[in-house]
Design a protein around this motif. Structure first.
Motif, PDB file in Angstrom:
ATOM      1  N   VAL A 131      45.596  67.195  34.134  1.00 59.42           N
ATOM      2  CA  VAL A 131      45.037  66.213  35.073  1.00 59.42           C
ATOM      3  C   VAL A 131      43.588  66.579  35.348  1.00 59.42           C
ATOM      4  N   PRO A 132      42.646  65.698  35.050  1.00 61.84           N
ATOM      5  CA  PRO A 132      41.235  66.032  35.290  1.00 61.84           C
ATOM      6  C   PRO A 132      40.881  65.909  36.760  1.00 61.84           C
ATOM      7  N   ASP A 133      39.801  66.561  37.132  1.00 59.83           N
ATOM      8  CA  ASP A 133      39.222  66.359  38.447  1.00 59.83           C
ATOM      9  C   ASP A 133      38.727  64.914  38.505  1.00 59.83           C
ATOM     10  N   ALA A 134      39.233  64.130  39.442  1.00 60.67           N
ATOM     11  CA  ALA A 134      38.896  62.705  39.488  1.00 60.67           C
ATOM     12  C   ALA A 134      37.398  62.476  39.667  1.00 60.67           C
ATOM     13  N   TYR A 135      36.730  63.383  40.374  1.00 60.99           N
ATOM     14  CA  TYR A 135      35.307  63.221  40.627  1.00 60.99           C
ATOM     15  C   TYR A 135      34.503  63.218  39.333  1.00 60.99           C
ATOM     16  N   ALA A 439      55.136  70.175  40.435  1.00 61.33           N
ATOM     17  CA  ALA A 439      55.442  69.160  39.438  1.00 61.33           C
ATOM     18  C   ALA A 439      54.353  68.096  39.498  1.00 61.33           C
ATOM     19  N   GLY A 440      53.827  67.722  38.339  1.00 56.31           N
ATOM     20  CA  GLY A 440      52.748  66.750  38.308  1.00 56.31           C
ATOM     21  C   GLY A 440      52.938  65.718  37.221  1.00 56.31           C
ATOM     22  N   TYR A 441      52.405  64.531  37.461  1.00 53.14           N
ATOM     23  CA  TYR A 441      52.451  63.436  36.484  1.00 53.14           C
ATOM     24  C   TYR A 441      51.123  62.695  36.542  1.00 53.14           C
ATOM     25  N   ALA A 442      50.634  62.283  35.375  1.00 50.37           N
ATOM     26  CA  ALA A 442      49.397  61.504  35.310  1.00 50.37           C
ATOM     27  C   ALA A 442      49.505  60.470  34.204  1.00 50.37           C
ATOM     28  N   TYR A 443      48.943  59.301  34.465  1.00 48.97           N
ATOM     29  CA  TYR A 443      48.771  58.269  33.448  1.00 48.97           C
ATOM     30  C   TYR A 443      47.271  57.992  33.392  1.00 48.97           C
ATOM     31  N   LEU A 444      46.638  58.385  32.298  1.00 48.29           N
ATOM     32  CA  LEU A 444      45.181  58.350  32.210  1.00 48.29           C
ATOM     33  C   LEU A 444      44.736  57.416  31.095  1.00 48.29           C
TER      34      LEU A 444
END
Length: 697
Positions: A131-135, A439-444
């Motif tokens: 998961v990238p840093d959103a900034y 626990a993490g999830y991302a849709y990028l």
């Protein structure tokens, strides 16, 4: 206690950026413990943090040295020009890479690396995996890499206002370096000017493990780099900063610098990287912690490559060369603006902002025609919001999302407008202060943007008129333990990458474009989305101890990037397969004499498999030899820190011959893999003793 849990969540998810006075009090002891090469640098399974002292103690000159301690990060290519970073099997081009908050987006040449900076100028690197840093995560699919350079206060001793540093070093295999810096820090102003010069005269490969110690053609390079930093405190809450980092690298090598070739045309290679950033920060009011904090920056980045054969006759006759050999004069420009606003409340934090990035690339040496204009451009307009919620001292909930619009005008005069959301969420459970589960999830998503710049000059490579945005789903489970003596980490992850834009796909609808022997070179390609998804399974873990003057850390990592049920053959802009990687780091410090001894071993297992070639839609057998490399480091500062420093490093102490497994297996993407194919990737250096002395006035 609650603040300590917020800090843990911040480090895990990289979602808190407020820099309140309380946070600095909490962070200081962590970084104090991290001054040694210890387990404390490996507290979080989805994050790698590398600091300046770690790099200095290893006399790092290349990305291979920079990431030597992390078994989940592999570096392909042997020279600094050629080195590419693969994180969990995926190439850094799938990450957002930022230098002092300036995007380093772009692919100048698929036979060269994409990250160019002198390691000695790095203050720290933070790699967020999955998961990238959103900034700074504009267009990121696999994570983010944020690099910060040093400033004057990193050099000055306590109470010192002005200073200078001079350093000299020599390498047995074979080269030397010199650096000179001047710096000052007044009450509200500090500045640094630093110049480094590194000249690698070339190197011999190793003799052990089947090598013969031969001189590696094309292994010489000359690097000059400059760093300027100016920080001005306008008030207790407001500050501005100006930074410039420039690097010039020259070498004489074959056209493809990551391959060891014979009887080919030698090229003059010149690479530049210029990065400038102007930033402004407004800190929250200490009397009102929930007041708005602002950080914003304007940046410019230009990376360019100039390739020219050494003789004019060779420019017209490349019978023994790569099919794609030609002169290149490519410049990749990034300009952008980032804005972030944040507020911190007792159990809730929020950050939100906007980003703009313009991308412009051209090859002025490439022929132009009505169909192929030899340049491309793109614009990204986006915004983000991210937050954390701490309902109790045992739970932290985090969520973030980006929305980006990508406007790409390609070399074939076509416009591609793609867009999408990039949401991510995680939950962290903290049963005790030293243990956490996450626990993490991302849709990028990442829209279509300029690709490999060396294809600008090839009129037979076309861009599909209806490119779709790429998307990836990342799922990760982490466990982290950090006690007073022992620490441990473990991560398991799965990624599914859909609509990957393949820059080197065969154009099966235009067979007349396919290159045949005796004809002029043509990729005969069509840049287009792939039909099926790419899946990556993997794990990484480690365990360490830190007791008095002794510290140790051992780690393991493996990943499986697959397509249609097969492991991938090495793939430009995407990924590479390696065997299981183990690392072992040991260090002993005699604090009384300011003396540190360290040992680092890396073991890479042989990998043999049937791999899928996404360029030719076929499979073939890959066999990459295993190897082990061992390094010794001795650092002595007889008068204490930031004065006289003597450093001795012996890299590859047993003189092992090896080719990094993430170096390319085939010479050409379009070449079919034959049973008798010989791996032509450049071998890494053999034994190399490095000695450096520096003195700070």
């Amino acid at each position: 206690m609650r603040l300590s849990y917020i800090l843990i969540a911040s480090s895990l998810a990289h979602i808190l950026h407020a820099q309140s006075t309380i946070e600095h009090k909490m962070l200081d002891p962590i970084y104090a413990q991290a001054q040694r090469e210890s387990a404390r640098e490996h507290e979080h399974a989805n994050t790698t943090t590398i600091n300046a002292q770690s790099l200095q103690s290893r006399q790092a000159t290349s990305l291979r040295d920079v990431f030597a301690l992390d078994s989940s990060v592999s570096v392909g290519g042997a020279t600094t020009t050629a080195q590419k970073v693969y994180i969990r099997g995926l190439e850094d081009r799938l990450y957002s890479v930022n230098l002092d908050n300036a995007s380093q987006y772009g692919n100048l040449f698929h036979h060269q690396g994409n990250i160019t900076i002198d390691p000695m100028m790095i203050k720290d690197i933070t790699v967020q995996k999955g998961v990238p840093d959103a900034y700074m995560g504009v267009g990121a699919l696999a994570g983010s890499m944020n690099i910060r350079t040093k400033d004057a206060r990193d050099f000055l001793r306590e109470g010192q206002k002005f200073g200078a540093l001079v350093g000299l070093g020599g390498y047995s295999n074979q080269g030397y370096r010199a650096n000179l810096a001047g710096f000052f820090a007044l009450k509200n102003t500090d500045a640094l000017l630093w110049v480094n010069w590194s000249n690698i005269l070339g190197f011999h490969a190793g003799r052990g493990n089947g090598g013969n110690g031969e001189w590696v053609a094309g292994s010489a390079n000359n690097n000059k780099s400059l760093l300027f930093k100016l920080n001005q405190q306008l008030s207790e809450q407001d500050s501005i900063s100006l930074s410039y980092n420039g690097l010039n690298e020259t070498s004489t090598a074959p056209f493809a610098t990551n391959l060891a070739e014979r009887n080919v045309t030698l090229f003059a290679h010149t690479n530049y990287n210029h990065t400038a950033t102007l930033g402004y920060t407004h800190k929250a009011d200490p009397s009102n912690p929930s007041s708005t904090q602002v950080r914003t920056n304007l940046y410019f980045n230009q990376r360019s490559i100039y390739l020219k054969p050494l003789t004019q006759e060779a420019d017209n006759n490349h019978t023994n060369d790569h099919e794609e050999v030609s002169s290149k004069n490519i410049a990749f420009n990034n300009v952008g603006y980032n804005l972030s606003l944040s507020n911190q409340f007792s159990v809730f934090d929020i950050e939100y902002g906007l980003n703009y990035q313009g991308v412009f690339v051209a090859d002025t040496a490439a022929p132009k025609d009505p169909v192929n204009r030899a340049k491309e451009s793109g614009h990204i307009y986006g915004g983000f919001v991210k937050s954390t919620y701490t309902p109790s001292e045992h739970f932290v909930l985090a969520a973030q999302s980006r929305y980006d619009v990508f406007n790409y005008f390609d070399k074939n005069n076509q416009t591609h407008l793609t867009q999408g959301f990039s949401p991510a969420a995680s939950i962290t459970y903290i049963p005790i202060s030293s243990l956490s589960f996450r626990a993490g999830y991302a849709y990028l998503t990442r829209g279509a943007m300029p690709g490999d710049a060396t294809l600008l000059g090839d009129s037979d490579v076309l861009i599909h008129k209806n490119l779709r945005p790429e998307s990836i789903q990342n799922v990760e489970l982490n466990a982290d333990y950090s006690g007073s003596i022992f620490c441990a980490r473990l991560a398991g992850y799965y990624s599914r990458l859909g609509n990957f834009i393949n820059s080197y796909a065969h154009d099966h609808d235009h067979n007349d474009h396919i290159h045949t022997p005796g004809e002029p070179h043509s990729h005969g390609g069509l840049r287009q989305n792939m039909d099926s998804a790419i899946e990556v399974f993997g794990y990484e873990g480690g365990i360490g101890a830190d007791y008095k003057g002794f510290s140790s850390y051992a780690s393991i990592a493996q990943n499986f990037p697959t397509y249609k049920g097969y492991l991938l053959q090495d793939t430009y802009e995407l990924g590479a397969v390696s065997g299981i990687i183990y690392t072992l780091s040991l260090q002993y410090e005699i604090a009384r004499y300011h003396l540190r001894f360290a040992w680092l071993s890396q073991f890479t297992q042989r990998v043999k498999y049937k791999g899928y070639d996404i360029y030719n839609d076929e499979t073939g057998f890959i066999d990459k030899a295993g190897y082990s490399v061992h390094n010794l480091y001795i650092n002595w500062e007889p008068f204490g820190a930031k004065r006289l420093a003597l450093r001795l490093s012996v890299n590859n102490i047993f003189n092992t011959f090896y080719i990094a497994q993430t170096s390319p297996f085939k010479n050409e993407a379009m070449d079919p893999l034959k049973p008798d194919s010989i791996r032509r990737a450049m071998p890494s250096p053999g034994i190399d003793a490095r000695f450096e002395v520096s003195y700070q006035f």
